[in-house]
Design an enzyme around this catalytic site. Structure first.
Site, PDB file in Angstrom:
ATOM      1  N   HIS A  80      37.336  48.190  41.974  1.00 36.35           N
ATOM      2  CA  HIS A  80      35.997  48.482  41.329  1.00 36.35           C
ATOM      3  C   HIS A  80      35.949  48.694  39.889  1.00 36.35           C
ATOM      4  CE1 HIS A  80      34.566  48.726  45.363  1.00 36.35           C
ATOM      5  NE2 HIS A  80      33.263  48.773  44.916  1.00 36.35           N
ATOM      6  N   SER A 119      36.465  41.902  41.770  1.00 34.02           N
ATOM      7  CA  SER A 119      37.353  41.051  42.465  1.00 34.02           C
ATOM      8  C   SER A 119      37.707  40.070  41.578  1.00 34.02           C
ATOM      9  CB  SER A 119      36.635  40.472  43.548  1.00 34.02           C
ATOM     10  OG  SER A 119      36.371  41.237  44.699  1.00 34.02           O
ATOM     11  N   LYS A 146      28.618  37.693  54.288  1.00 30.53           N
ATOM     12  CA  LYS A 146      29.873  36.742  54.529  1.00 30.53           C
ATOM     13  C   LYS A 146      31.117  37.415  55.007  1.00 30.53           C
ATOM     14  CE  LYS A 146      32.378  33.570  51.726  1.00 30.53           C
ATOM     15  NZ  LYS A 146      32.748  32.942  50.593  1.00 30.53           N
ATOM     16  N   ASP A 147      31.309  38.937  54.831  1.00 31.39           N
ATOM     17  CA  ASP A 147      32.388  39.722  55.484  1.00 31.39           C
ATOM     18  C   ASP A 147      31.977  39.723  56.971  1.00 31.39           C
ATOM     19  OD1 ASP A 147      33.956  39.790  53.227  1.00 31.39           O
ATOM     20  OD2 ASP A 147      33.489  41.694  52.774  1.00 31.39           O
ATOM     21  N   GLU A 159      59.777  43.525  65.438  1.00 30.39           N
ATOM     22  CA  GLU A 159      58.537  42.708  65.648  1.00 30.39           C
ATOM     23  C   GLU A 159      58.395  41.579  64.787  1.00 30.39           C
ATOM     24  OE1 GLU A 159      57.353  43.630  68.556  1.00 30.39           O
ATOM     25  OE2 GLU A 159      55.420  44.720  67.924  1.00 30.39           O
TER      26      GLU A 159
END
Lengths: 254, 427
Positions: free
Chosen positions: B215, B219, B243-244, B287
Site C-alpha cells: 500500500h 500495485s 474482478k478478484d 511433493e
C-alpha cells in the site's frame, strides 16, 4: 497468458508421468482397464464389489487383513442389516478384559472391523516365508495406478523367463517391482463359486476383488463425485454471474 | 484520496468515531485505495493466494480436532477422518489439495512479479517480504506432509532433516536436536504438528507486512510505469473487488475439480502405506512443489576442497530461494516490464522452462541421464540470476516506454508512443 497456465499444468503432468514411469520400471506397461468408478460420473459396480467381497473372504482373507473396514460399512455395498450381522457373526473377535480380567472370544458384531488373520506383523511374516502380507484396506490407492496394478498383478503370474532366477517360495510376476513376489498365485479358475452364477475366471475374480478393494480404499468415492458435480455446477453459475457483474461494473471504463 | 468514509447510519457513525475501522477498510481495499487501471488477470493471484490460505487454515483447524499426533495413531486417525468423521473426507481432501493449489497460485504470483519487474524500486521490501512468505509456506507444507505418517511422510522427513547433518562440526547435534531423539520419531511428529499449527499464523503476520508495503506505493502494473495521477487509477472497490471475486470463482472451479474428481493425483500413492522405519521406499520424492529444489540438492555429486557434496547441495538448494532476496539488485535494468524488454521476455520463459525441467529431474532417480540434465539445469538456474540478469541490465536495449498508463490504455497498446527509451522515474 495461456502459455504460463499450460506450463504449470505441463509441469504437473510431467511430474506425475515421471512418477508413473518410475513405478513400472523394468516391467511391462500396466494395462489400461476400464472401471465403473472411473470418470466424473463413476460409481461402484455393486454386484462386482459383492463378488469381490466373496473373493476377499474366501481367498485373500487367509493372509491379508483389512483393518480399516468395519462390517457395518458393507451397507454401502447393498447388504441389509441381517446380512451384515451374519457376516460379522462368522468372525471371531477377541474382546475384553471381562470382569474377571480375562480376555475372551466372541462372535463379531457389525461395529467390529474385519479381524486380521494374524495377531501381529511378526506372526504374519513367520507364517509367510518371512514377508508379512500387507493390509489391503488402502491397497487400491497405495500403488501408482492402483486398480490397474492390482488386476494386472493378480492375472500376471507366469513362468519365469530363462534369465530370471526365482527362489524357493517366490513366484514370477512381471508387474511386481523386482518381478519376484512372495505371494503364490492366489486365484485359480473356478476357485470361488459365485453366488450370482458369474463364471469365476481368474480375470473375473481379479476384476471383482479390485472393485471391492477400490471401494475399501475409497468408500466415499460415489458421494464425492456426486457432490462434486453439484459443486462444480454451482460454481459455474456463480462464476458466470460474477463475470457478468464484473463486465457491468467495468463497462463505464471501457 | 480526499473524502473519507461517509455514512448516515448512526450505529456505524458511532463506531467509526471511536474506532475508524470502516475508513481503514475503505483505504485498504475500498474506494479510497487508488489502483492502476490497467492491471491484467495476472494480478489476481495475490488475492487467490490469500483465499487459498484462508481455506487451508479453516480446514486445518477442523482437521486438528480429529487428528492424533502420535506415531501409533496418526495414520489411523487420518483414516478415521476419511471414513467415519462426517464429511471428514471432504475436509481432508480440501486441505490436502489446498496445499498444492496454494503453491500453484503463489508460484504464478512470483513469476508474474519476475516477468513484470514488480520487485524493482521502490518495492524491494515488498518483494523480500514475499520471499519470507514463500519460505514460511515451504516450511509449513513440509511439516504438514509429515503429519499423516505415511511412508513418504516419514522418509521425506528423514531425508530433509538429515540435510542439516551436512553442517560442519555441529551438524549431527543439530539433527538430533531437530528430531528430539535419535531418529524421526514421536517427538519429531509432535513438534512438527505444533509448528504446522503455529506457522500459518506467522505467515499471516508476514502477509500483513507484505500488504502494508504494497500500500505504500500501490500495485505495479503490466506497463511497469508509475501512476501519474487520478487519470491512471481507479478505486480498488468496486473495480478490483469484483474482478478478484470473479477470479476466485474461476480458481474454485479448478480447485473443486481436483478435490472432487482427482484428489490424489498430486500426491504420492505410497503415502497410503503407514510409515515403517525399517522399509525404505524405492524412490523418495517430495511433493511436486519441492521437486525443482530437490533436483538442485541432488545435482551436486562432488566435494570441493573441504566442502562435502552434501553440504554444497544443501547450500545450493537453500540458495535457490534465498537468491530471490537480492533479485532487485541483480536486475538493474531501469525498465520493469518485460513488455519493453525484448530479450528478458524470452529469457524469462527459458527460466520457467528450466524450473519445469528441474522439477521433472527431481521426480526421477538421481542417476544418468537425469543427473546430468539436473546439473545443467542447476547451473542455468543460478546463471539466470547471477550472470544473465546483471548482463541484460546493461546490454539490453529496452523498447520505448509509454508516457502514462491512461495514454497507453486509450491508444490500445503499450508501444504506441515513439518516445525514446528513458530510465523510469524513481518514485
Amino acid at each position: 497468458m495461456k502459455r504460463v497456465i499450460a506450463s504449470v499444468l505441463g509441469a504437473v503432468v510431467i511430474g506425475l508421468g515421471a512418477q508413473g514411469a518410475a513405478a513400472a520400471e523394468g516391467g511391462p506397461e500396466l494395462p489400461e482397464y476400464t472401471w465403473s468408478f472411473d470418470g466424473v460420473f463413476g460409481q461402484f459396480d455393486l454386484p462386482a464389489a459383492q463378488r469381490g467381497l466373496q473373493v476377499y473372504r474366501e481367498v485373500c482373507a487367509g493372509c491379508h487383513s483389512l483393518r480399516f473396514v468395519a462390517f457395518r460399512d458393507l451397507a454401502a455395498l447393498g447388504y441389509n442389516e441381517d446380512q451384515i450381522k451374519a457376516f460379522a457373526a462368522e468372525a471371531t473377535v477377541v474382546d475384553g478384559p471381562d470382569d474377571e480380567g480375562e480376555m475372551f472370544e466372541r462372535d463379531g458384531r457389525p461395529a467390529d472391523r474385519f479381524p486380521s488373520p494374524f495377531p501381529n506383523e511378526k506372526a504374519a511374516a513367520a507364517a509367510n516365508n518371512g514377508s508379512a502380507p500387507p493390509d489391503l484396506s488402502l491397497m487400491a490407492k497405495a500403488r501408482p495406478h492402483g486398480p490397474n496394478y492390482l488386476r494386472a498383478l493378480l492375472t500376471g503370474y507366469a513362468d519365469p523367463p530363462e534369465d530370471v532366477e526365482v527362489m524357493e517360495g517366490q513366484s514370477y510376476n512381471p508387474y511386481f517391482p523386482g518381478m519376484r513376489i512372495a505371494m503364490a498365485p492366489p486365484l485359480f479358475e473356478e476357485g470361488v463359486e459365485y453366488q450370482d452364477g458369474t463364471e469365476a475366471t481368474v480375470d473375473q475374480m481379479a476384476a471383482d476383488v479390485t472393485q471391492f478393494l477400490m471401494w475399501a480404499a475409497e468408500p466415499k468415492l460415489q458421494e464425492r463425485k456426486q457432490m462434486g458435480l453439484k459443486v462444480i455446477l454451482f460454481l459455474l453459475v456463480l462464476t458466470g454471474i460474477l463475470y457478468a457483474v464484473k463486465r457491468k461494473v467495468w463497462a463505464d471504463l471501457h | 484520496m480526499s473524502g473519507g468514509f461517509q455514512t448516515n447510519n448512526p450505529v456505524l457513525k458511532w463506531i467509526e468515531y471511536r474506532l475508524p475501522v470502516f475508513s481503514f477498510v475503505d483505504h485498504a481495499v475500498g474506494s479510497q485505495y487508488p489502483t492502476p487501471k490497467n492491471l491484467s488477470y495476472w494480478w489476481n493471484f495475490g488475492s487467490l493466494a490469500g483465499l487459498a490460505l484462508v481455506i487451508l487454515m479453516a480446514t486445518g483447524i477442523v482437521l486438528a480436532m480429529q487428528y492424533t499426533a502420535h506415531v501409533d495413531y496418526a495414520f489411523d486417525s487420518v483414516e478415521r477422518i476419511m471414513r467415519d468423521v462426517n464429511y471428514g473426507w471432504l475436509i481432508r481432501y480440501i486441505h490436502m489439495n489446498g496445499g498444492s493449489f496454494f503453491f500453484i497460485v503463489v508460484y504464478i504470483h512470483v513469476l508474474r512479479g519476475m516477468y513484470y519487474g514488480s520487485y524493482k524500486a521502490p518495492r524491494e521490501l515488498l518483494w523480500m517480504l514475499g520471499v519470507v512468505i514463500l519460505l514460511l509456506m515451504m516450511a509449513t507444507a513440509f511439516m504438514g506432509y509429515v503429519l499423516p505418517w505415511g511412508q513418504m511422510s516419514f522418509w521425506g522427513a528423514k531425508v530433509i532433516t538429515n540435510l542439516f547433518s551436512a553442517i560442519p562440526l555441529v551438524g549431527e547435534d543439530i539433527v538430533i536436536w531437530l528430531w528430539g531423539g535419535f531418529s524421526v520419531d514421536n517427538p519429531t511428529l509432535n513438534r512438527f504438528y505444533a509448528l504446522h499449527y503455529l506457522m500459518p499464523f506467522v505467515l499471516v503476520g508476514a502477509i500483513v507486512f507484505h500488504i502494508w508495503a504494497l500500500h505504500q506505493f500501490g500495485s505495479s502494473n503490466p506497463l511497469g510505469i508509475e501512476t501519474k495521477g487520478p487519470q491512471d487509477t481507479i478505486p480498488f472497490h468496486p473495480y478490483y473487488t469484483v474482478k478478484d471475486l470473479y477470479g476466485m470463482g474461476v480458481f474454485l472451479i479448478f480447485f473443486a475439480a481436483a478435490v472432487f474428481f482427482m484428489p490424489n493425483a498430486m500426491g504420492e500413492a505410497i503415502n497410503y502405506v503407514e510409515a515403517n522405519p525399517l522399509v525404505t521406499p524405492a524412490h523418495i520424492v517430495p511433493e511436486w512443489y519441492f521437486l525443482p529444489y530437490y533436483a538442485i540438492l541432488r545435482s551436486v555429486t562432488f566435494d570441493i576442497w573441504f566442502l562435502s557434496a552434501k553440504l554444497i547441495g544443501v547450500i545450493l538448494m537453500f540458495g535457490s530461494i534465498l537468491i530471490l532476496f537480492i533479485l532487485p539488485w541483480l536486475d538493474r535494468s531501469p525498465v520493469r516490464s518485460s513488455k519493453f524488454r525484448p530479450i528478458h521476455k524470452q529469457l524469462f520463459w527459458v527460466f520457467v522452462a528450466d524450473c519445469i525441467l528441474l522439477g521433472w529431474v527431481g521426480a526421477n532417480p538421481a542417476e544418468p541421464p537425469y543427473l546430468y540434465i539436473g546439473q545443467a539445469g542447476t547451473v542455468y538456474y543460478f546463471a539466470h540470476f547471477l550472470i544473465i540478469l546483471p548482463l541484460l541490465s546493461v546490454m539490453e536495449r529496452p523498447r520505448p516506454l509509454p508516457n502514462s498508463i491512461s495514454e497507453s490504455v486509450l491508444k490500445g497498446g503499450g508501444t504506441a508512443m515513439g518516445a525514446t527509451a528513458k530510465p523510469m522515474e524513481k518514485a
